[in-house]
Design an enzyme around this catalytic site. Sequence first.
Site, PDB file in Angstrom:
ATOM      1  CG  ASP A  72      -6.136  -4.669   2.063  1.00  0.00           C
ATOM      2  OD1 ASP A  72      -5.374  -4.215   3.588  1.00  0.00           O
ATOM      3  OD2 ASP A  72      -6.389  -3.958   1.400  1.00  0.00           O
ATOM      4  CB  CYS A  82     -11.746 -25.587   9.877  1.00  0.00           C
ATOM      5  SG  CYS A  82     -10.253 -24.786   9.702  1.00  0.00           S
ATOM      6  CG  ASP A  86      -2.378   1.014   1.816  1.00  0.00           C
ATOM      7  OD1 ASP A  86      -1.984   1.473   0.228  1.00  0.00           O
ATOM      8  OD2 ASP A  86      -2.890   0.777   1.663  1.00  0.00           O
ATOM      9  CB  CYS A 112      -9.376 -26.457  13.571  1.00  0.00           C
ATOM     10  SG  CYS A 112     -10.335 -25.089  13.555  1.00  0.00           S
ATOM     11  CB  CYS A 130      -6.658 -24.492  10.213  1.00  0.00           C
ATOM     12  SG  CYS A 130      -7.623 -23.963  12.077  1.00  0.00           S
ATOM     13  CG  HIS A 139      -9.487 -21.157  12.762  1.00  0.00           C
ATOM     14  ND1 HIS A 139     -10.104 -21.648  12.604  1.00  0.00           N
ATOM     15  CD2 HIS A 139     -10.232 -20.135  13.475  1.00  0.00           C
ATOM     16  CE1 HIS A 139     -11.567 -21.526  12.381  1.00  0.00           C
ATOM     17  NE2 HIS A 139     -11.580 -20.691  12.831  1.00  0.00           N
TER      18      HIS A 139
END
Length: 389
Positions: free
Chosen positions: A286, A324, A111, A329, A326, A355
């Site tokens: 984003d 999930c 940015d 999890c 991940c 997560h």
Amino acid sequence: MVIKKRNMLKFKILKQSSKSKGLGKGNGSEHCRARLGTITTDHGVIDTPIFMPVGTLGSVKAVSVEELDHCKAQIILGNTYHLYLRPGCDVIEHMDGLHEFIRWNKPMLTDSGGFQFFSLAKLAKFSDEGVAFQSHIDGSRHMFSPEKAVDIQMILGSDIMMSLDWCIGYPADEKQTMEALNKTTLWAKRGFDFWQEKGAVNNLFGIVQGGMYKHLRTLSAEQLTQIDFPGFAIGGLSVGEPKEFMYEMADHTLPLLPVHKPRYIMGVGTPEDLVELTGMGCDMFDCVMPSRNARNGQLFTSKGTINIPNAKFRFDKGPIDTDCNCYTCQNYSRSYLRHLYKSRELLAYRLNTIHNIYYYLDLMEKMRDAIRQDSFLEFKREFYSKRQN
């Protein structure tokens, strides 16, 4: 550091959703502009629509680049303003650019600092020349011209750079909004010309402003699309306005941007925002929300958000989200995560962030699959249905 010449990014649309009726959030008919694509950069191919985790200071807070890989991150965001102040361009130049410095070998977007000047407005003064500001760290004085913003990003070595823009908050009257629009257009032209003079290294995007005024959004888009940027962003949303205003401005502005170039809405947002705006035809997003909220104990799930400090999770053996995959999890219970958070253990921030970022990127992958199968509105209906149960 010798700045290496890089190829212009290539954007390819692979699938465009067909129009469907009666499958949206409401009960009426709804048209879908969601699209599936790829952005090819020198650091790899990005599948769109995509969410970019925010690594403001060269790090997505609490997680490593290896953990970002596990979360299937394809591109991350860094911030020119913050990196310019600390560690400084001299350090990053000495370390052969931001990719090498942080050991991230995939695409990166930076940015320009425009949003930071909005959020630190008391320390910034705007003029045709650029933005004069005081460092929030030590009070030292600096000036960002549109040329300097590009020059710094070239030193950082990001694959996608952003033009310097004037982001204003909500509410703002038409006169204030028009002034910011005019400055943004002026700076975009100057930044683009400087970028061309330097050999068009990396890729520079223009940013549409215009506040909550449709005719000003139209004017800004008309002015900026006359400049041959490789891609375009919509700025000045999610700055305090009601949600319906944000959707209205995005829905109005996205079709004004070139079909054959990437479209990026900056600083947005919630999972619901990503679903709604993808349906309107946005390619890139984003937001600090998944990482910031993780550090505040709020976790995103397929059934909505949960606050892990809540007492009801004290004896909960289940994962954050049964849907999930991940690392968090697959290995830890809500009970343990609550304990870590209540104890202020640093591990809580890492596991929560893993997560949330995984959830966001998995949501984007599911949307891409739905677009590929031309079933995005069915996906959207199911997304909201799970949240109502």
